[in-house]
Design a protein around this motif. Structure first.
Motif, PDB file in Angstrom:
ATOM      1  N   THR A 197       0.828  -1.196   0.000  1.00 43.61           N
ATOM      2  CA  THR A 197       0.000   0.000   0.000  1.00 43.61           C
ATOM      3  C   THR A 197       0.868   1.254   0.000  1.00 43.61           C
ATOM      4  O   THR A 197       1.810   1.356   0.786  1.00 43.61           O
ATOM      5  CB  THR A 197      -0.919  -0.004   1.241  1.00 43.61           C
ATOM      6  N   VAL A 198       0.544   2.175  -0.898  1.00 44.89           N
ATOM      7  CA  VAL A 198       1.205   3.486  -0.930  1.00 44.89           C
ATOM      8  C   VAL A 198       0.454   4.381   0.046  1.00 44.89           C
ATOM      9  O   VAL A 198      -0.730   4.660  -0.153  1.00 44.89           O
ATOM     10  CB  VAL A 198       1.165   4.095  -2.346  1.00 44.89           C
ATOM     11  N   VAL A 250      -5.090  -2.293   7.326  1.00 46.58           N
ATOM     12  CA  VAL A 250      -4.304  -1.118   6.919  1.00 46.58           C
ATOM     13  C   VAL A 250      -4.807   0.153   7.603  1.00 46.58           C
ATOM     14  O   VAL A 250      -4.044   0.859   8.278  1.00 46.58           O
ATOM     15  CB  VAL A 250      -4.322  -0.949   5.373  1.00 46.58           C
ATOM     16  N   ARG A 251      -6.108   0.441   7.451  1.00 47.34           N
ATOM     17  CA  ARG A 251      -6.629   1.704   7.965  1.00 47.34           C
ATOM     18  C   ARG A 251      -6.491   1.826   9.490  1.00 47.34           C
ATOM     19  O   ARG A 251      -5.958   2.833   9.973  1.00 47.34           O
ATOM     20  CB  ARG A 251      -8.087   1.905   7.508  1.00 47.34           C
ATOM     21  N   PRO A 252      -6.924   0.816  10.265  1.00 43.58           N
ATOM     22  CA  PRO A 252      -6.763   0.951  11.722  1.00 43.58           C
ATOM     23  C   PRO A 252      -5.305   1.098  12.152  1.00 43.58           C
ATOM     24  O   PRO A 252      -5.009   1.810  13.122  1.00 43.58           O
ATOM     25  CB  PRO A 252      -7.357  -0.348  12.285  1.00 43.58           C
ATOM     26  N   THR A 253      -4.403   0.441  11.438  1.00 46.94           N
ATOM     27  CA  THR A 253      -2.989   0.550  11.804  1.00 46.94           C
ATOM     28  C   THR A 253      -2.494   1.980  11.585  1.00 46.94           C
ATOM     29  O   THR A 253      -1.814   2.560  12.432  1.00 46.94           O
ATOM     30  CB  THR A 253      -2.144  -0.435  10.962  1.00 46.94           C
ATOM     31  N   GLY A 266       5.015   6.328   2.871  1.00 46.58           N
ATOM     32  CA  GLY A 266       5.834   5.313   2.225  1.00 46.58           C
ATOM     33  C   GLY A 266       5.000   4.076   1.974  1.00 46.58           C
ATOM     34  O   GLY A 266       3.772   4.129   1.981  1.00 46.58           O
ATOM     35  N   THR A 267       5.683   2.951   1.741  1.00 46.06           N
ATOM     36  CA  THR A 267       4.983   1.686   1.506  1.00 46.06           C
ATOM     37  C   THR A 267       4.659   1.024   2.833  1.00 46.06           C
ATOM     38  O   THR A 267       5.539   0.910   3.695  1.00 46.06           O
ATOM     39  CB  THR A 267       5.873   0.711   0.710  1.00 46.06           C
ATOM     40  N   LEU A 268       3.421   0.580   2.996  1.00 43.44           N
ATOM     41  CA  LEU A 268       3.096  -0.321   4.093  1.00 43.44           C
ATOM     42  C   LEU A 268       2.842  -1.683   3.469  1.00 43.44           C
ATOM     43  O   LEU A 268       1.957  -1.838   2.625  1.00 43.44           O
ATOM     44  CB  LEU A 268       1.868   0.147   4.874  1.00 43.44           C
ATOM     45  N   PHE A 269       3.646  -2.645   3.845  1.00 43.21           N
ATOM     46  CA  PHE A 269       3.567  -4.022   3.342  1.00 43.21           C
ATOM     47  C   PHE A 269       2.920  -4.834   4.438  1.00 43.21           C
ATOM     48  O   PHE A 269       3.476  -4.979   5.524  1.00 43.21           O
ATOM     49  CB  PHE A 269       5.000  -4.477   3.055  1.00 43.21           C
ATOM     50  N   SER A 270       1.690  -5.306   4.190  1.00 41.70           N
ATOM     51  CA  SER A 270       1.003  -6.117   5.197  1.00 41.70           C
ATOM     52  C   SER A 270       1.139  -7.588   4.818  1.00 41.70           C
ATOM     53  O   SER A 270       0.711  -7.998   3.740  1.00 41.70           O
ATOM     54  CB  SER A 270      -0.485  -5.763   5.261  1.00 41.70           C
ATOM     55  N   GLY A 271       1.759  -8.374   5.697  1.00 38.88           N
ATOM     56  CA  GLY A 271       1.897  -9.819   5.486  1.00 38.88           C
ATOM     57  C   GLY A 271       0.692 -10.505   6.112  1.00 38.88           C
ATOM     58  O   GLY A 271       0.437 -10.377   7.304  1.00 38.88           O
TER      59      GLY A 271
END
Ligand SMILES: Nc1ncnc2c1ncn2[C@@H]1O[C@H](COP(=O)(O)OP(=O)(O)O)[C@@H](O)[C@H]1O
Ligand SMILES: [Mg+2]
Length: 415
Positions: A197-198, A250-253, A266-271
């Motif tokens: 995610t950007v 993503v959003r709550p984080t 930046g990039t958020l990479f969720s595994g």
């Protein structure tokens, strides 16, 4: 727009290549493959002051940081303090990758679905907790909290192996300071995927999904690697599933980070792991994945450079164009990867099919000769109208990469 890409692996080659379609790109330190697509300048990713000086000297509008280490070390802060726009979080946000204990704490605060866990600074307490989980009939994953280069997680199906993992990390210090804090969490079971995610101040945009193949050998056998290949799109990952990951993870984080005063650009990479049909968050990374990036960049069209700039300066991010084509990346690795890397073996190339692109991951030039310089050497990639076609082209490209002991999996993108 003039962009500096920081890093010199396959991921950075793909980023630099994509961005060079819409901007003037420099890469530092880059590699011989990157040097064919844009200018490279020899400044180390550790030399933060050197990178600031380079940005000033070359009037850089945007720095795109490829790897996590410089971000965890605070390169974002140093560049921002010098007034330079950066795609990549500051040190505070980079803790999402630099500290699994921090990352789990944020997930818990944010109410993100993730395995039950505790973090520990003393081995006896960690072992006690593991005991209590096995007594409940659960397995555990033991994780060195710090950056252990992708080797700091041991999934344990019996108590003895958990004790062993905890002792190796906390007493024998096999991963150095990365094992000072250890996370012990419940085992989940299911298919994995990652969401890139950007992220900006006003909104975020998720990139097309690519699935990677982590194990060294065909049929998902053998040791874990950085990744042996990737493909995009991924049929089983539906739009609804991506939206669920966005809204529940993503959003709550990002909101929890904001509440802590952390601005994340930046990039958020969720595994993610699909456990009992529900997405659970395994981890966050603060950069793109390698080789997923190679597969994703081949699908992006106009607007990616603008999206990254918008993130970096806090503007609303417009989604970049995404092609309907399918892409496949096959990693050509050295004979003994991941046990050891390959150095100094001459590389040559046969004929490449149209629609393919070789991204250099571990190469260097010695006296004008291209040689191997790493475990993963080349990411042979291709785009075509269908996944089977892209697969065929990527494999033709992989076959065209020649050096002693060159090896790749033969089942990449066979879903
Ligand atoms: N709770 C868990 N249950 C089962 N497997 C796990 C769990 N946590 C991690 N794993 C496995 O270990 C791998 C690495 O863990 P991860 O948290 O992604 O750390 P890293 O990528 O930093 O090594 C995951 O891709 C997954 O296969
Ligand atoms: Mg991981």
């Amino acid at each position: 727009m003039r962009i500096l890409v920081v890093g010199g692996g396959g991921r950075e080659h793909a980023l630099a290549w994509r961005l060079s379609h819409e901007a003037e790109v420099l890469a530092s330190p880059g590699n011989p493959g990157i040097a064919e697509d844009c200018e490279t300048v020899q400044v180390s990713t550790k030399d933060h002051d050197g990178l600031v000086a380079l940005c000033k000297a070359r009037s850089i509008d945007l720095v795109v940081v490829g790897p996590e280490d410089p971000l965890i070390d605070g390169l974002g802060n140093v560049l921002r303090a010098a007034g330079i726009a950066v795609y990549g979080p500051n040190q505070d946000g980079a803790q999402l990758e630099g500290s699994k204990a921090f990352s789990k704490a944020v997930m818990t605060e944010a109410g993100v679905p993730t395995a039950a866990y505790q973090s520990f600074t003393h081995p006896t307490e960690a072992i006690q907790f593991a005991r209590s989980r096995f007594d409940l009939g659960k397995g555990v994953a033991v994780k060195a909290s710090g950056n252990a280069l992708g080797k700091g997680v041991v999934v344990c199906n019996d108590f003895d192996s958990a004790v062993n993992a905890i002792e190796r990390m906390m007493i024998a210090k096999e991963f150095g300071a990365a094992g000072d804090v250890v996370v012990v969490e419940d085992c989940l079971v299911g298919r994995e995927f990652s969401v890139l995610t950007v992220v900006g101040d006003q909104n975020f945009v998720t990139l097309p999904i690519a699935q990677d193949h982590k194990r060294a050998y065909d049929g998902d056998q053998g040791p874990n690697t950085g990744g042996m290949g990737a493909f995009s799109p991924v049929a089983w990952i539906t739009r609804e599933l991506i939206e669920e990951v966005e809204s529940r993870i993503v959003r709550p984080t990002l909101e929890a980070l904001k509440a802590k005063g952390i601005t994340y650009r930046g990039t958020l990479f969720s595994g993610i792991m699909m456990d009992q049909g529900k997405p659970q968050c395994l981890e966050f990374n603060v950069r793109m994945g390698d080789p997923e990036t190679q597969a994703v960049m081949l699908r992006l069209g106009k607007g990616y450079a603008d999206a990254l700039l918008s993130s970096a300066v806090g503007r609303y991010i417009e989604a970049p164009e995404v092609s309907e084509q399918a892409t496949v990346t096959v990693v050509v690795a050295g004979k003994d990867y991941p046990m050891s890397s390959s150095k100094g073996l001459p590389i040559s190339f046969g004929e490449l099919p149209l629609g393919s692109k070789l991204f250099h991951a571990g190469t260097s030039l010695v006296d004008g000769q291209l040689v191997t310089n790493g475990g993963r050497v080349i990411a042979a990639s291709a785009a075509a109208n269908t996944l089977p076609e892209a697969r065929k082209l990527a494999y033709q490209a992989a076959e065209a990469v020649q050096f002693e002991g060159a090896r790749f999996r033969s089942d990449i993108a066979l879903e």
